[in-house]
Scaffold this active site. Sequence first.
Site, PDB file in Angstrom:
ATOM      1  N   LYS A 177     -46.259 -60.439 -21.369  1.00 47.58           N
ATOM      2  CA  LYS A 177     -47.126 -61.074 -22.369  1.00 47.58           C
ATOM      3  C   LYS A 177     -47.170 -62.566 -22.012  1.00 47.58           C
ATOM      4  CE  LYS A 177     -49.452 -61.073 -26.267  1.00 47.58           C
ATOM      5  NZ  LYS A 177     -50.827 -60.565 -26.301  1.00 47.58           N
ATOM      6  N   TYR A 190     -33.473 -57.678 -27.581  1.00 46.85           N
ATOM      7  CA  TYR A 190     -32.473 -56.848 -28.251  1.00 46.85           C
ATOM      8  C   TYR A 190     -31.050 -57.379 -28.046  1.00 46.85           C
ATOM      9  CZ  TYR A 190     -36.213 -53.351 -28.716  1.00 46.85           C
ATOM     10  OH  TYR A 190     -37.381 -52.700 -29.014  1.00 46.85           O
ATOM     11  N   ASP A 198     -50.424 -55.700 -24.464  1.00 47.02           N
ATOM     12  CA  ASP A 198     -51.384 -55.157 -25.429  1.00 47.02           C
ATOM     13  C   ASP A 198     -52.460 -54.324 -24.716  1.00 47.02           C
ATOM     14  OD1 ASP A 198     -51.818 -57.658 -24.378  1.00 47.02           O
ATOM     15  OD2 ASP A 198     -52.886 -58.461 -26.098  1.00 47.02           O
ATOM     16  N   ASP A 244     -39.502 -50.164 -24.525  1.00 46.85           N
ATOM     17  CA  ASP A 244     -39.124 -49.283 -25.629  1.00 46.85           C
ATOM     18  C   ASP A 244     -40.388 -48.689 -26.259  1.00 46.85           C
ATOM     19  OD1 ASP A 244     -37.793 -48.058 -27.665  1.00 46.85           O
ATOM     20  OD2 ASP A 244     -37.171 -49.883 -28.696  1.00 46.85           O
ATOM     21  N   ASP A 252     -42.226 -44.745 -25.483  1.00 49.50           N
ATOM     22  CA  ASP A 252     -42.415 -43.782 -26.582  1.00 49.50           C
ATOM     23  C   ASP A 252     -43.884 -43.386 -26.703  1.00 49.50           C
ATOM     24  OD1 ASP A 252     -39.778 -43.586 -27.196  1.00 49.50           O
ATOM     25  OD2 ASP A 252     -40.060 -43.879 -29.348  1.00 49.50           O
TER      26      ASP A 252
END
Length: 359
Positions: A190, A141, A223, A247, A251
Amino acid sequence: MKSSIVVLPGDGIGPEVVTEAQAVLSRTAELFGHEISYESFPIGGCAIDEFGEALPGETLSACRSADAILLGAVGGPRWDDPQAKVRPEQGLLKLRKELGLFANLRPIKPHPALLESSPLKREYIEGTDVLFFRELTGGIYFGESGVTGAGADETAHNVMIYSAGEVERIVRMAAEAARNRRGKLTSVDKANVLEVSRLWRRVAERVVREEFSDLEYEVVLVDAMAMHLISRPSTFDVVVTGNMFGDILTDEGSMLPGSLGLLPSASLGDPGPGLYEPIHGSAPDIAGQDAANPLATILAGAMLLRHSLGLEREATAVEQAVAEVLDAGHRTRDLARQGEDSIGTREMGRLVVDALTAD
Ligand code: NAD
């Protein structure tokens, strides 16, 4: 203890829920013999209306010198014009950046009396008590970005970038929290695909090996984590991850307890004041109706007591008062099931204040 808190009520239901959280903090201070002073400043849409900017200089400098900051929410349809040069959320982003708030903490602990409100079956979520540490000021970001070419060759890129120092400080903060909880730390990356994640994994493992070898430590690919968070959320204690993965996962996790109106969050830097807020927005659809659930902001107040003021007993007292009110069956509209009575924002705040004790 004497502390000064800057209050940023913001827009929509922000002022309503912050008023209740402030009342709970004041009563807690009174019960435990502390002195808390509050000063309120504009941020977001109301600041744009008054000063033409979402984070006026006076608000920022007050925040810099406070012990902690309590925020409601910003935004609303009045300031939603996509062509607008100034937008409410810019105030919040700038505040996080200016204060160097690199760690976003989000606890996810479904309340036993509300297990039926969750979209997941009770047996999956029972016993869940996870604390997420999401890195907030780095990663994809904040990396360089751009668009080149045209037509079928039009290409866009965002660079994901982390330095070892950025990984170290968030992992260390999360590991310290794990040590004071159930002693388990999960790092999510990852690393099978991304170079940045391989750095993240190396640094995280080194910090844990050298400074936190007493912790149970595991590494999970993002994942797989997306699945485990639904299939076995109660097996996690503290989870640390980068900005984008955090993020998305937080959520996903926020759906476990069933309502946005219950979830607090904290954004911390080191040093400097922390920022505490509910995870929900300004809910313009219910603003001014005494219909908002103030519990997320009240629980953000508990986090403020714990993380910025070091008042663990006081934070626990607030959390226990909230639990007691829910156990007694009181529900705001967002929590009430069909046919169940509900109470308003102010009544919910009053009940929590009344349930507080210093025992
Ligand atoms: P929202 O979180 O404001 O509302 C989503 C839904 O949840 C609405 O139906 C709302 O009524 C309900 N809700 C939210 N909080 C509640 C509470 N405490 N009690 C009961 N019900 C609650 O999200 P949105 O509708 O997507 O956004 C509304 C505005 O808030 C937008 O301008 C958005 O940009 C802003 N926003 C701000 C923040 C922030 O300040 N941190 C975060 C998210 C959205």
